[in-house]
Every structure is written in C-alpha cells, then in structure tokens.
Scaffold this active site. Sequence first.
Site, short mmCIF file in Angstrom:
data_model
loop_
_atom_site.label_atom_id
_atom_site.label_comp_id
_atom_site.label_asym_id
_atom_site.label_seq_id
_atom_site.Cartn_x
_atom_site.Cartn_y
_atom_site.Cartn_z
N ASN A 7 0.74 -1.17 0.09
CA ASN A 7 -0.07 0.01 0.00
C ASN A 7 0.88 1.16 0.13
OD1 ASN A 7 -1.77 1.90 0.54
ND2 ASN A 7 -2.81 1.06 2.38
N ARG A 90 -2.54 -1.92 -3.49
CA ARG A 90 -3.81 -1.26 -3.28
C ARG A 90 -3.76 0.04 -4.41
NH1 ARG A 90 -5.74 2.76 1.41
NH2 ARG A 90 -7.74 2.94 0.99
N HIS A 179 -13.49 2.61 -0.23
CA HIS A 179 -13.49 1.50 0.78
C HIS A 179 -13.69 0.24 0.32
CE1 HIS A 179 -13.58 4.54 4.25
NE2 HIS A 179 -12.47 4.60 4.09
N ARG A 240 -12.78 15.33 7.49
CA ARG A 240 -13.55 15.51 6.31
C ARG A 240 -15.01 15.92 6.59
NH1 ARG A 240 -11.97 10.07 3.61
NH2 ARG A 240 -9.85 10.65 2.90
N GLU A 384 -8.25 -5.29 5.37
CA GLU A 384 -8.41 -4.98 3.90
C GLU A 384 -6.95 -5.70 3.03
OE1 GLU A 384 -9.00 -0.76 5.28
OE2 GLU A 384 -9.61 -0.56 3.17
#
Length: 398
Positions: A7, A90, A179, A240, A384
């Site tokens: 990643n 990823r 996601h 956010r 993940e």
Amino acid sequence: MHVLVLNCGSSSVKYQLFDMAAESVLAWGLVERIGEPESRAALQVRGADGDAAREVTDDPVPDHAEALERILDALERAGLGGDLVGVGHRVVHGGETFVAPTVIDGQVIAGIKAQVPLAPLHNPANLLGIEVAMAALPEVRQVAVFDTAFHQSLPPRAYRYALPASLYTDYGVRRYGFHGTSHAYVARRAAEHLGRPLEACNLITAHLGNGASVTAIEGGRSVDTSMGLSPLEGLVMGTRSGDLDPAVVFHLMREAGLSADEVERLLNRESGLKGLCGANDLRHIEQRARDGDADATLALEVFCHRLRKYLGAYAAVLGRVDALVFTAGIGENSPTVRAEACRGLAGFGVTLDPGRNDRRADGELLAVHAEGSAVAVLVVPTDEELEIAEQTLACVQG
Ligand code: AMP
C-alpha cells in the site's frame, strides 16, 4: 504460497506478507517519510515460535525503490524471500475502467494513469509502488486491487449526480464510492456468519474509521454507497465534512475570500470531528464528552445523527435488510457510536442488546443485536490487506 501486499502513499510504503495456505501474516511493516532526512523503516517478522522480531532503522530512505529494497532484503534475511506467487497493490481509483482485481501489464498501468485526474493525490503514489515492484520482482505477477471496484455495480440512479449530462460524459463526474475492499470483505464474513450465500444477503455495511462510509448491499452487490466522486461525500469523518450544501463552497469563496485549493483543504483536513471539536481521535472525543465538554458532545451527536440518517436511507433503498455490519476503528471499538446510531431504529427491525453491544471486537466477530431483532447487528473486524491478498491469489491463479 506467499503473497506480498503493498500500500504505497506519496511518502510511505506499508506491506504485509501472507502465507495463503495458513491465512497468516508472516511479516509486516512500514517505511515512512520517504525522501525526508528523518525517514524510518519499521520491519517486523513473525518467527516460527509466533513471536515477532522487530527491526527499526532510521537511515535515510531516499525513494520508493530503496524502500522496497529494504523490505525485500529484510524478508530475504528472515528466510521469507522465496515462494512469492503474487504482489497485490492497493489502488485507490479505478474509475469506470476497472470493475475487478486485475493482473498488471502496460495497458493496465496506462488505465490507472488515466484515472489520475480523479485521484490526483493517491493514484500517482500507487503507480510508483507498482513500477518499483515490477522492476524489483520482474518474475512475480502483480495485481491491482481497486478501492472503487466493488461499487461499479451501482445502478445509474445511485451513481449519477443531477448535473448536466455532459459533465458525466466529458469529465467523469459521477459517484464512484471507496473503501470497496473493506465493504466486500466484511460482507463476505457477515454472510458466512449468517450461514447464507452472499448472493442471498441484503446488508448495510458501515466502515467507520478516520475515513468513513456506508454501503447498501443487495444480493451481495453494492447498490449505493455514501462516498462519491471523491472520499469527501457522505458521513462525518475524522477531518472531512461529508455531505454539505454545495453553496457553502461559493459562500466561503465569496465571503471568506478562500481559493478553491483552500476550500478543498478546509473540507478534507480541517472539518468533520476535528472541525466541530478540535480533535479527530474518537477515543479522546468520547472521554471529553463523558467529562462534560460541550463541543465534544456535539461532535459525537452530529457524527451519529448523520450515520443514523444513512442507515435509514439504505434500509429504504434495500427494502429488506438481513444484517447491519459495523467495522473499522470506530465501528469495531465504540459501543457508544453503535448504540447511538441504532437508537430509534426499532421500527426498521434493528434492536441492540446493550450487554452484548458493550464490548470491543478485539479481532473477533460479535453479534450485538437483541434476541428477536429482525435485523442482525454484527461487528466484523475488517482486514483490507487479507482481502487484497486473497483477491491477488485468485487473480494469479486465473
Ligand atoms: P481507522 O481509520 O480504522 O484506524 O480508525 C481510526 C478511528 O478509530 C479513530 O477515530 C480512533 O479514535 C477510533 N478508535 C480506535 N480505537 C478506539 C476505541 N477503543 N474506542 C473508540 N474509538 C476508537
């Protein structure tokens, strides 16, 4: 059979090495602040006795190629250099081009480059990781696993914005969702727990971490999700804003004299929980709220209210819901957020058992609904990296 998951961010490389037969992590770590004088590599390897040996170095790591070399060197020294059948990368944005994990070749690299305008911060870093891994491991197949791919099943009524059609056709302005790897993983685990094929399950999955999104899953396929063109839309997140009236942007530009870049930064980095109460770590916010801090209490209330609205909306989208699934840092660890989000949803068939809910997942799947609740409420720890490893293996095995 080992699979390496990478990643890559603009200044970091995270990795995990999996033994796929045992579904276990053999080694993991992080190289961070690449290119800066104080870069640091933390590499860990699990020994045969199950204990992890840790190696931390702070020699400068000038670039991503050197970072990967350090990682491969550490694996080699630990006797884990062989048996690599694939590298899973990823990749944040696959646009409309990539609907599934894909073995990487020149055309796929060009396809990922073509999505850079949609993810200008993430895709270039992901591409860098792909390029250095292909150069260092030319004989190993590399697979791109996209955050957006799981949501490519959204119907147009869910992914189109009510904007002039040319903005979609000329600029790709639509909802993509993110996601996806996490939503897909916890949906599969939830279906296993329910003892039904995923294709027969209607689920609402809530990934609540520093970034947060909710997905409506019908018959195992994503049919609506809260993030949009970018990860900014939807729930209140750590920093956010999530949903807001687009007029806020013009108002800020006109009245506060902010530029487009300044508004973008404000909405991505200074808003959400942090904007409301000055902090984005939910553990601290919950503690402050318990101590009577009004800003922290409000931040929690806004967060949970937005989440509850989405749960109700997705119950309406799906009609029938078999399970509501909570995951990621907040979803797995905050009984308070789960209880507040589900409060008042008895009419939708969702009833929590306060005793069962008052636990943290600690790596285990928890069923936290009350006896007789029409909708199961599950806490499913996400993984993940394991999902990327499994998809990579499936892809290289054809
Ligand atoms: P993630 O992005 O999935 O790592 O999740 C990060 C978020 O999970 C942060 O807001 C953390 O404060 C939150 N979190 C982690 N552990 C806990 C906990 N024990 N209780 C409440 N929130 C937690």
